[in-house]
Scaffold this motif. Structure first.
Motif, mmCIF file in Angstrom:
data_model
loop_
_atom_site.group_PDB
_atom_site.id
_atom_site.type_symbol
_atom_site.label_atom_id
_atom_site.label_comp_id
_atom_site.label_asym_id
_atom_site.label_seq_id
_atom_site.Cartn_x
_atom_site.Cartn_y
_atom_site.Cartn_z
ATOM 1 N N GLY A 15 0.831 -1.196 0.000
ATOM 2 C CA GLY A 15 0.000 0.000 0.000
ATOM 3 C C GLY A 15 0.863 1.242 0.000
ATOM 4 N N TYR A 16 0.247 2.385 0.348
ATOM 5 C CA TYR A 16 0.946 3.659 0.368
ATOM 6 C C TYR A 16 0.605 4.457 1.614
ATOM 7 C CZ TYR A 16 2.764 3.038 -4.286
ATOM 8 O OH TYR A 16 3.474 2.570 -5.365
ATOM 9 N N ILE A 17 1.604 5.198 2.066
ATOM 10 C CA ILE A 17 1.493 6.065 3.234
ATOM 11 C C ILE A 17 1.747 7.490 2.786
ATOM 12 C CG2 ILE A 17 2.630 6.715 5.409
ATOM 13 C CD1 ILE A 17 3.377 3.763 5.737
ATOM 14 N N SER A 18 1.009 8.435 3.351
ATOM 15 C CA SER A 18 1.270 9.857 3.140
ATOM 16 C C SER A 18 1.981 10.373 4.388
ATOM 17 C CB SER A 18 -0.042 10.619 2.935
ATOM 18 O OG SER A 18 0.206 12.002 2.831
ATOM 19 N N THR A 19 3.174 10.939 4.206
ATOM 20 C CA THR A 19 3.924 11.451 5.353
ATOM 21 C C THR A 19 3.338 12.791 5.787
ATOM 22 O OG1 THR A 19 5.522 12.703 4.052
ATOM 23 C CG2 THR A 19 6.027 10.379 4.462
ATOM 24 N N ASP A 20 3.738 13.234 6.966
ATOM 25 C CA ASP A 20 3.284 14.537 7.457
ATOM 26 C C ASP A 20 3.799 15.664 6.570
ATOM 27 O OD1 ASP A 20 1.878 13.370 9.502
ATOM 28 O OD2 ASP A 20 3.442 13.694 11.006
ATOM 29 N N GLU A 21 4.886 15.396 5.811
ATOM 30 C CA GLU A 21 5.442 16.392 4.892
ATOM 31 C C GLU A 21 4.769 16.336 3.524
ATOM 32 O OE1 GLU A 21 7.604 14.151 6.570
ATOM 33 O OE2 GLU A 21 7.799 15.621 8.184
ATOM 34 N N GLY A 22 3.818 15.413 3.331
ATOM 35 C CA GLY A 22 3.077 15.322 2.080
ATOM 36 C C GLY A 22 3.673 14.370 1.056
ATOM 37 N N ARG A 24 4.459 10.730 -0.611
ATOM 38 C CA ARG A 24 3.747 9.462 -0.734
ATOM 39 C C ARG A 24 4.778 8.341 -0.812
ATOM 40 N NH1 ARG A 24 -1.141 7.829 -4.748
ATOM 41 N NH2 ARG A 24 -0.528 5.673 -4.964
ATOM 42 N N LEU A 25 4.715 7.384 0.142
ATOM 43 C CA LEU A 25 5.702 6.315 0.221
ATOM 44 C C LEU A 25 5.057 4.945 0.083
ATOM 45 C CD1 LEU A 25 7.780 7.522 3.300
ATOM 46 C CD2 LEU A 25 8.416 7.719 0.889
ATOM 47 N N TYR A 26 5.729 4.064 -0.639
ATOM 48 C CA TYR A 26 5.324 2.666 -0.777
ATOM 49 C C TYR A 26 5.604 1.939 0.532
ATOM 50 C CZ TYR A 26 5.561 -2.207 -2.298
ATOM 51 O OH TYR A 26 5.374 -3.548 -2.419
ATOM 52 N N VAL A 27 4.705 1.013 0.914
ATOM 53 C CA VAL A 27 4.939 0.172 2.088
ATOM 54 C C VAL A 27 4.510 -1.260 1.746
ATOM 55 C CG1 VAL A 27 2.715 0.737 3.170
ATOM 56 C CG2 VAL A 27 4.596 -0.104 4.571
ATOM 57 N N ASN A 55 19.239 2.941 -3.509
ATOM 58 C CA ASN A 55 19.376 3.268 -4.929
ATOM 59 C C ASN A 55 18.434 4.388 -5.361
ATOM 60 O OD1 ASN A 55 21.254 1.150 -5.100
ATOM 61 N ND2 ASN A 55 19.633 -0.322 -5.552
ATOM 62 N N GLY A 56 18.284 5.394 -4.515
ATOM 63 C CA GLY A 56 17.447 6.544 -4.847
ATOM 64 C C GLY A 56 15.957 6.329 -4.651
ATOM 65 N N THR A 57 15.569 5.157 -4.174
ATOM 66 C CA THR A 57 14.158 4.855 -3.924
ATOM 67 C C THR A 57 13.888 4.952 -2.429
ATOM 68 O OG1 THR A 57 14.119 3.332 -5.791
ATOM 69 C CG2 THR A 57 12.346 3.135 -4.198
ATOM 70 N N ARG A 58 12.813 5.641 -2.079
ATOM 71 C CA ARG A 58 12.430 5.795 -0.677
ATOM 72 C C ARG A 58 11.146 5.031 -0.422
ATOM 73 N NH1 ARG A 58 14.252 11.151 1.480
ATOM 74 N NH2 ARG A 58 12.194 11.411 2.389
ATOM 75 N N GLU A 59 11.138 4.254 0.669
ATOM 76 C CA GLU A 59 9.920 3.543 1.061
ATOM 77 C C GLU A 59 9.880 3.400 2.570
ATOM 78 O OE1 GLU A 59 10.726 -1.140 0.591
ATOM 79 O OE2 GLU A 59 10.589 -0.055 -1.305
#
Length: 84
Positions: A15-22, A24-27, A55-59
């Motif tokens: 799924g996806y999470i929205s951080t407090d900074e806006g 969008r991260l994969y989980v 490798n430049g990907t954030r999750e």
């Protein structure tokens, strides 16, 4: 970090999470601690997680759903009308 769940697909186990900074991260489902994956409607649930970068990907990783007590609902008041 802290954010809110946008959605989680139980069949696909991600799924996806929205951080407090806006952001969008994969989980991935395996990223939830203790195997406690979200179930049902999860939009808006608070989640704490660690940010993983490769490798430049954030999750999101090491995710935990936060059980927050919802504020009490206001009581309905009866109108001050006198019935006759």
């Amino acid at each position: 970090m802290r954010g809110t769940m946008l959605w989680f697909n139980e069949e696909k186990d991600h799924g996806y999470i929205s951080t407090d900074e806006g952001e969008r991260l994969y989980v991935a489902g395996e990223s939830f601690q203790g195997g406690r994956r979200p179930q049902g409607r999860v939009s808006g649930l608070v989640v704490e997680f660690e940010l993983n970068e490769q490798n430049g990907t954030r999750e999101a990783g090491e995710a935990v759903l936060v059980d927050e007590d919802s504020p009490p609902r206001a009581r309905l008041r009866r109108g001050g009308r006198v019935r006759t």
